[in-house]
Design a protein around this motif. Structure first.
Motif, PDB file in Angstrom:
ATOM      1  N   ARG A 133      -5.502  75.313 -74.587  1.00 15.55           N
ATOM      2  CA  ARG A 133      -4.431  74.812 -75.452  1.00 15.55           C
ATOM      3  C   ARG A 133      -3.209  74.453 -74.619  1.00 15.55           C
ATOM      4  N   PRO A 134      -2.330  73.597 -75.152  1.00 20.09           N
ATOM      5  CA  PRO A 134      -1.107  73.244 -74.412  1.00 20.09           C
ATOM      6  C   PRO A 134      -0.265  74.467 -74.091  1.00 20.09           C
ATOM      7  N   PHE A 135       0.483  74.389 -73.003  1.00 16.08           N
ATOM      8  CA  PHE A 135       1.344  75.490 -72.557  1.00 16.08           C
ATOM      9  C   PHE A 135       2.566  74.878 -71.893  1.00 16.08           C
ATOM     10  N   LEU A 136       3.537  75.710 -71.604  1.00 16.31           N
ATOM     11  CA  LEU A 136       4.743  75.253 -70.921  1.00 16.31           C
ATOM     12  C   LEU A 136       4.549  75.423 -69.419  1.00 16.31           C
ATOM     13  N   PHE A 137       4.610  74.336 -68.678  1.00 14.43           N
ATOM     14  CA  PHE A 137       4.419  74.411 -67.237  1.00 14.43           C
ATOM     15  C   PHE A 137       5.474  75.292 -66.581  1.00 14.43           C
ATOM     16  N   ALA A 138       6.678  75.325 -67.150  1.00 15.15           N
ATOM     17  CA  ALA A 138       7.752  76.129 -66.559  1.00 15.15           C
ATOM     18  C   ALA A 138       7.425  77.623 -66.577  1.00 15.15           C
ATOM     19  N   ASP A 139       6.527  78.046 -67.472  1.00 23.88           N
ATOM     20  CA  ASP A 139       6.172  79.463 -67.573  1.00 23.88           C
ATOM     21  C   ASP A 139       4.938  79.815 -66.763  1.00 23.88           C
ATOM     22  N   THR A 140       4.391  78.861 -66.021  1.00 23.06           N
ATOM     23  CA  THR A 140       3.175  79.110 -65.245  1.00 23.06           C
ATOM     24  C   THR A 140       3.368  78.589 -63.826  1.00 23.06           C
ATOM     25  N   GLY A 141       2.374  78.822 -63.003  1.00 27.35           N
ATOM     26  CA  GLY A 141       2.404  78.290 -61.644  1.00 27.35           C
ATOM     27  C   GLY A 141       1.547  77.050 -61.482  1.00 27.35           C
ATOM     28  N   GLN A 155       0.696  63.665 -77.201  1.00 26.31           N
ATOM     29  CA  GLN A 155       2.046  63.190 -77.477  1.00 26.31           C
ATOM     30  C   GLN A 155       2.976  64.332 -77.899  1.00 26.31           C
ATOM     31  N   ASP A 156       2.422  65.320 -78.595  1.00 28.70           N
ATOM     32  CA  ASP A 156       3.224  66.444 -79.082  1.00 28.70           C
ATOM     33  C   ASP A 156       3.417  67.536 -78.032  1.00 28.70           C
ATOM     34  N   TRP A 157       2.811  67.388 -76.862  1.00 24.08           N
ATOM     35  CA  TRP A 157       2.968  68.377 -75.789  1.00 24.08           C
ATOM     36  C   TRP A 157       4.291  68.067 -75.085  1.00 24.08           C
ATOM     37  N   PRO A 158       5.285  68.918 -75.218  1.00 26.77           N
ATOM     38  CA  PRO A 158       6.614  68.563 -74.699  1.00 26.77           C
ATOM     39  C   PRO A 158       6.690  68.604 -73.177  1.00 26.77           C
ATOM     40  N   GLY A 159       7.458  67.662 -72.636  1.00 27.19           N
ATOM     41  CA  GLY A 159       7.795  67.682 -71.215  1.00 27.19           C
ATOM     42  C   GLY A 159       6.678  67.351 -70.261  1.00 27.19           C
ATOM     43  N   VAL A 160       5.674  66.566 -70.713  1.00 25.28           N
ATOM     44  CA  VAL A 160       4.557  66.237 -69.821  1.00 25.28           C
ATOM     45  C   VAL A 160       4.312  64.731 -69.812  1.00 25.28           C
ATOM     46  N   ALA A 291       0.564  66.585 -66.355  1.00 27.72           N
ATOM     47  CA  ALA A 291       1.461  67.171 -65.355  1.00 27.72           C
ATOM     48  C   ALA A 291       2.879  67.158 -65.908  1.00 27.72           C
ATOM     49  N   PRO A 292       3.767  67.990 -65.353  1.00 26.50           N
ATOM     50  CA  PRO A 292       5.160  67.981 -65.825  1.00 26.50           C
ATOM     51  C   PRO A 292       5.796  66.611 -65.631  1.00 26.50           C
TER      52      PRO A 292
END
Length: 317
Positions: A133-141, A155-160, A291-292
């Motif tokens: 599932r989508p996740f926040l890249f800022a919270d992972t490595g 499209q709904d995945w923010p910041g990618v 990718a971010p």
């Protein structure tokens, strides 16, 4: 000079104490004395001006601020550890990519092709972990992810930013033995012609479900023109977490599976699975390289993306 960065030792002491909620157990893990851990955490609290722990009748517990700070510190320490291991392993070449990927795509499509990536870029190391599932890249490595979903989900995945890799064609498969059991009953005169079933024929079959797509069978039947009134069984049947599990269950004769074709090509070639049903083309999902959006791709990600383009026939090899 950065004046608001605590010492690494203070952060390690705090992270261990937060994880165990005990100075004593943190000290044992870090090979320090309990008083040394306590001093480091106290100094950290004084620097922050925030209480990280509170005393309880049973010992100590994190405050709300302490719990949030511990989560952030743990991520940063883990990242530093990974970066250090990468530098030591690669001797500073910087050829490391941390990739999140859906599991069955990784095992069925990506991993069999990685030897070609190694031949082209022997300095590039790809670390993989599964995410569905989508996740926040800022919270992972993670540097990037391979995600399976609809265009709307991407499209709904923010910041990618996302690049479509492969469109997904979904087919119905089962074991040849299971198909043989049903075909003579339904079409005794045509059994030798190897005719397939119709979508309506499957309504009485055991339908193998995938937990990440609970409405897949219902949507497939609707796309085939089967009336909604006939679909109460569409969501019934044993449920599995991964497509690889669904494919294995189908190969063992447990029912019909609705799966992306590219994930079961080996079983189809070996004859362990067969296409069970004549159907209209179905599939509104694709596999994307994500990718971010606000981070310039590192060299490793650029090389990986170029190699993927080659594997998909988008660039001359």
């Amino acid at each position: 000079m950065r004046r608001k960065i605590p010492s690494t030792q203070a952060l390690q002491c705090f992270e261990a104490a937060a994880r165990h909620e005990s100075y004593t157990r943190a000290a044992q893990e870090l090979a320090l004395t309990q008083s040394a851990v306590s001093r480091q955490v106290t100094a950290l609290e004084e620097m922050l001006g925030v209480a990280l722990f509170r005393r309880t009748r049973h010992g100590m517990a994190l405050t709300a601020s302490g719990a949030e700070y511990a989560r952030q510190v743990r991520q940063r320490l883990d990242a530093i550890e990974r970066d250090t291991q990468d530098v030591m392993t690669q001797q500073g070449s910087g050829g490391t990519l941390r990739l999140a990927t859906v599991p069955t795509f990784a095992t069925r499509w990506l991993l069999p092709r990685l030897p070609r990536l190694r031949e082209r870029h022997p300095e590039l190391v790809v670390h993989m972990e599964t995410r569905t599932r989508p996740f926040l890249f800022a919270d992972t490595g993670f540097d990037a992810a391979i995600f399976a979903g609809t265009a709307r989900q991407v499209q709904d995945w923010p910041g990618v930013r996302a690049t479509e890799l492969l469109h997904e064609e979904v087919i119905v498969v089962c074991s040849p033995q299971l198909l043989a059991q049903h075909r003579p009953l339904l079409r005794p005169d045509d059994a030798d012609q190897q005719e397939l079933l119709t979508p309506a024929d499957l309504l009485d079959w055991p339908l193998l479900q995938i937990s990440t797509r609970p409405d897949a069978w219902r949507r497939w039947f609707e796309a085939q023109g089967v009336p909604a009134a006939q679909l109460p069984q569409a969501t019934a049947g044993p449920r599995y977490e991964l497509f690889s599990m669904v494919a294995a269950a189908a190969a063992h004769g447990l029912g019909a599976a609705l799966v992306p074709r590219l994930l079961v090509e080996p079983e189809l070639r070996r004859g362990e699975l067969v296409i069970a049903c004549q159907a209209r083309s179905f599939g509104d999902r694709a596999y994307y390289l994500v990718a971010p959006a606000n981070v310039e791709p590192r060299g490793a990600l650029r090389l990986f993306g170029q190699w993927l383009d080659d594997m998909l026939g988008r660039r001359p090899q």
